[in-house]
Design a protein around this motif. Structure first.
Motif, PDB file in Angstrom:
ATOM      1  N   VAL A   1      34.068  64.544  29.429  1.00 38.51           N
ATOM      2  CA  VAL A   1      34.981  63.430  28.956  1.00 38.51           C
ATOM      3  C   VAL A   1      34.466  62.467  27.963  1.00 38.51           C
ATOM      4  CG1 VAL A   1      36.760  61.403  29.243  1.00 38.51           C
ATOM      5  CG2 VAL A   1      36.653  63.573  30.748  1.00 38.51           C
ATOM      6  N   THR A   2      34.775  62.272  26.641  1.00 41.48           N
ATOM      7  CA  THR A   2      34.091  61.548  25.549  1.00 41.48           C
ATOM      8  C   THR A   2      35.312  60.265  25.469  1.00 41.48           C
ATOM      9  OG1 THR A   2      33.044  63.171  24.597  1.00 41.48           O
ATOM     10  CG2 THR A   2      33.391  60.863  23.315  1.00 41.48           C
ATOM     11  N   LEU A   3      34.969  59.150  25.964  1.00 42.34           N
ATOM     12  CA  LEU A   3      36.107  57.888  25.610  1.00 42.34           C
ATOM     13  C   LEU A   3      35.846  57.286  24.367  1.00 42.34           C
ATOM     14  CD1 LEU A   3      37.938  56.168  26.609  1.00 42.34           C
ATOM     15  CD2 LEU A   3      36.301  54.589  27.487  1.00 42.34           C
ATOM     16  N   ALA A   4      36.472  57.542  23.381  1.00 42.93           N
ATOM     17  CA  ALA A   4      36.259  57.010  21.912  1.00 42.93           C
ATOM     18  C   ALA A   4      36.999  55.466  21.879  1.00 42.93           C
ATOM     19  CB  ALA A   4      36.916  57.752  20.881  1.00 42.93           C
ATOM     20  N   VAL A   5      36.317  54.652  21.440  1.00 50.32           N
ATOM     21  CA  VAL A   5      36.641  53.276  21.308  1.00 50.32           C
ATOM     22  C   VAL A   5      36.444  52.825  19.840  1.00 50.32           C
ATOM     23  CG1 VAL A   5      36.321  50.729  21.981  1.00 50.32           C
ATOM     24  CG2 VAL A   5      35.618  52.758  23.633  1.00 50.32           C
ATOM     25  N   GLU A   6      37.697  52.574  19.232  1.00 42.49           N
ATOM     26  CA  GLU A   6      37.336  52.196  17.661  1.00 42.49           C
ATOM     27  C   GLU A   6      38.100  50.851  17.690  1.00 42.49           C
ATOM     28  OE1 GLU A   6      39.598  55.121  15.232  1.00 42.49           O
ATOM     29  OE2 GLU A   6      38.990  56.737  16.757  1.00 42.49           O
ATOM     30  N   ILE A   7      37.203  50.089  17.146  1.00 38.77           N
ATOM     31  CA  ILE A   7      37.441  48.355  17.195  1.00 38.77           C
ATOM     32  C   ILE A   7      37.840  48.238  15.727  1.00 38.77           C
ATOM     33  CG2 ILE A   7      36.576  46.241  17.539  1.00 38.77           C
ATOM     34  CD1 ILE A   7      34.415  47.551  19.334  1.00 38.77           C
ATOM     35  N   ASP A   8      39.118  47.527  15.594  1.00 40.82           N
ATOM     36  CA  ASP A   8      39.539  47.001  14.452  1.00 40.82           C
ATOM     37  C   ASP A   8      39.555  45.411  14.407  1.00 40.82           C
ATOM     38  OD1 ASP A   8      40.377  47.586  11.780  1.00 40.82           O
ATOM     39  OD2 ASP A   8      42.041  49.096  12.415  1.00 40.82           O
ATOM     40  N   ARG A   9      40.040  44.793  13.499  1.00 41.81           N
ATOM     41  CA  ARG A   9      39.792  43.258  13.230  1.00 41.81           C
ATOM     42  C   ARG A   9      40.457  42.792  14.371  1.00 41.81           C
ATOM     43  NH1 ARG A   9      42.112  38.919  10.697  1.00 41.81           N
ATOM     44  NH2 ARG A   9      43.999  40.264   9.869  1.00 41.81           N
ATOM     45  N   LYS A  10      41.799  43.109  14.759  1.00 41.87           N
ATOM     46  CA  LYS A  10      42.673  42.533  15.604  1.00 41.87           C
ATOM     47  C   LYS A  10      43.039  43.333  17.007  1.00 41.87           C
ATOM     48  CE  LYS A  10      45.264  39.695  12.266  1.00 41.87           C
ATOM     49  NZ  LYS A  10      46.845  39.296  11.893  1.00 41.87           N
ATOM     50  N   GLU A  11      42.926  44.816  16.875  1.00 41.71           N
ATOM     51  CA  GLU A  11      43.282  45.520  17.959  1.00 41.71           C
ATOM     52  C   GLU A  11      42.226  46.730  18.046  1.00 41.71           C
ATOM     53  OE1 GLU A  11      46.351  45.060  15.721  1.00 41.71           O
ATOM     54  OE2 GLU A  11      45.404  46.817  14.496  1.00 41.71           O
ATOM     55  N   THR A  12      42.181  47.317  19.298  1.00 41.39           N
ATOM     56  CA  THR A  12      41.222  48.333  19.328  1.00 41.39           C
ATOM     57  C   THR A  12      41.904  49.542  20.125  1.00 41.39           C
ATOM     58  OG1 THR A  12      39.202  46.906  19.730  1.00 41.39           O
ATOM     59  CG2 THR A  12      39.034  48.969  21.110  1.00 41.39           C
ATOM     60  N   TYR A  13      41.427  50.581  19.858  1.00 38.98           N
ATOM     61  CA  TYR A  13      42.175  51.896  20.335  1.00 38.98           C
ATOM     62  C   TYR A  13      40.961  52.553  20.941  1.00 38.98           C
ATOM     63  CZ  TYR A  13      45.212  50.409  16.430  1.00 38.98           C
ATOM     64  OH  TYR A  13      45.968  49.742  15.681  1.00 38.98           O
ATOM     65  N   LEU A  14      41.659  53.218  22.249  1.00 40.46           N
ATOM     66  CA  LEU A  14      40.599  54.042  23.100  1.00 40.46           C
ATOM     67  C   LEU A  14      41.616  55.221  23.445  1.00 40.46           C
ATOM     68  CD1 LEU A  14      40.673  50.778  24.272  1.00 40.46           C
ATOM     69  CD2 LEU A  14      39.041  51.787  25.847  1.00 40.46           C
ATOM     70  N   SER A  15      40.768  56.351  23.054  1.00 42.63           N
ATOM     71  CA  SER A  15      41.380  57.421  23.244  1.00 42.63           C
ATOM     72  C   SER A  15      40.413  58.331  24.230  1.00 42.63           C
ATOM     73  CB  SER A  15      41.757  58.388  21.889  1.00 42.63           C
ATOM     74  OG  SER A  15      40.606  58.446  21.163  1.00 42.63           O
TER      75      SER A  15
END
Length: 418
Positions: free
Chosen positions: A162-176
């Motif tokens: 399982v690879t947990l991708a964490v994408e950090i933007d200026r105001k919100e972050t997305y985890l998939s």
């Protein structure tokens, strides 16, 4: 792994937070100054695919990524999005504030139900370079907290299950943590419009889909042998067009009864040239229809050498009768490759159904594999081709397969989140 202190709470971020779907752009990413036009077309097609989904939805644009969410289960949104040509991958995700504690809590919750012994890795990407921690620091901190709070997991940075991708933007972050393949390609409609000669077999539906993936919006024309054949091939063509319209804003199906014109060619002495002469007549008629519908090219399912009528000489003879480019996406494909693709698209089960194909109507026992233009023209001179084409078009039936599925659900909307 060393502990890293929590960072301050982020600047105010838009809500609502929670489940969403990340849609990674395909070839659109490679476009230059006109990229926005491709992106706008891609989002228009996505809105069409979301019609009737059963709840309100929103679309948010990030850097080379589209974020999709709303009052609809993420799996349902992901299923609809996977039909949209132009997205390279579809990733069910969760959206949280860009705060290390919030990111860690979401990561623990996401991996909390993972079975004992599963290996995992955290892969972070900072779109916001002002975030206080580097990507590797985020990986280490979040991974350590997951190990502490979710018993039985193991870290594997080389080949994790399982690879947990964490994408950090200026105001919100997305985890998939799930990555579903998209269809890729260019958004349907960005390359123009084409008219597909749609039979009931495997080949032409696959060719149509391949044309869509190169950005062509497709209408369809089906020639049947009426009044000398039953309507089974029309039912198949309708079902195939409806299936193909799942991948684009619904195109129109034109049904043309070719039987009497085929008999005219036979009476004119076509003989071994009958099949090629029929194909030339189909192409002439399709070009005339394309002039009425605004199509800029024809698409066929021809594969070089697959059948006797698809030799190089016969294909050239057919092209000579065309007033528009004739595109053949499957020209170098083997039959099994085409069948496998048809199964993937969902058209194979329709194509195997029995029907009365107009191409076999009045076909000679042996078909010419090297049709000569002077001989074909000699046969065609015995007919008034312009009048034949006009008669065929005037009697055409126009259908909209799948259009009934485009009606929006009550209260449905598609807008950016507040």
């Amino acid at each position: 792994m060393t502990d890293i202190p929590s960072v301050p709470a982020p600047r105010s971020a838009p809500g609502p937070y929670g489940p969403c779907v990340l849609l990674k752009h395909g070839e659109v990413f490679l476009k230059g100054r006109n990229r926005h036009r491709f992106t706008e077309r891609l989002h228009d097609n996505l809105r069409v695919a979301l019609r009737g989904v059963g709840g309100s939805t929103w679309i948010k644009i990030a850097q080379h990524v589209t974020v999709l969410g709303g009052q609809v289960p993420p799996d349902t949104l992901a299923e609809r999005a996977r039909r949209v040509i132009g997205f390279a991958s579809v990733e069910p995700a969760v959206r949280v504030p860009s705060d290390l504690d919030a990111i860690t809590e979401a990561a623990v919750e996401a991996l909390g139900d993972t079975r004992h012994g599963t290996t995992f890795a955290v892969r972070s990407k900072r779109r916001d370079k002002q975030f206080p921690l580097s990507s590797s620091q985020v990986d280490g901190y979040v991974g350590a907290r997951v190990l502490e709070q979710v018993p039985g997991l193991r870290v594997d940075l080389t080949q994790p299950e399982v690879t947990l991708a964490v994408e950090i933007d200026r105001k919100e972050t997305y985890l998939s943590w799930r990555r579903l393949p998209g269809l890729g390609g260019l958004p349907v409609g960005c390359s123009g419009r084409a008219l597909v000669l749609l039979s009931g077999g495997y080949d032409s539906p696959v060719a149509a889909h391949r044309a869509m993936r190169r950005g062509l919006a497709c209408d369809f024309v089906h020639f049947n042998g009426a009044p000398y054949t039953n309507p089974s091939s029309v039912y198949k063509a309708y079902a195939l067009a409806r299936e193909l319209n799942r991948y684009q804003p619904a195109g129109t199906l034109h049904v043309i009864a070719l039987g009497k014109a085929q008999k005219q060619l036979a009476v004119a002495g076509a003989g071994r040239l009958q099949v090629v002469a029929q194909r030339r007549l189909m192409v002439r008629t399709a070009c005339a229809l394309a002039a009425r519908t605004g199509a800029q090219a024809l698409v066929t399912g021809d594969s070089l050498g697959q059948v006797a009528s698809q030799t190089l000489a016969n294909l050239a003879a057919v092209d000579e009768a065309a007033a528009l480019p004739v595109l053949r996406p499957l020209i170098g494909w083997e039959k099994q490759e085409i069948i496998d693709e048809a199964r993937f698209l969902g058209t194979a089960g329709i194509s195997v159904l029995p029907d009365e194909d107009c191409c076999s109507l009045l076909a000679p026992p042996r078909v010419s594999t090297r049709a000569r233009l002077p001989e074909l023209r000699s046969v065609e001179k015995r007919l008034d081709l312009d009048e034949v084409v006009e008669t065929l078009l005037d009697s055409a039936q126009v259908l909209r397969p799948g259009a009934e599925e485009e009606v929006p659900a009550t209260g449905g909307r598609c807008a950016a989140p507040s």
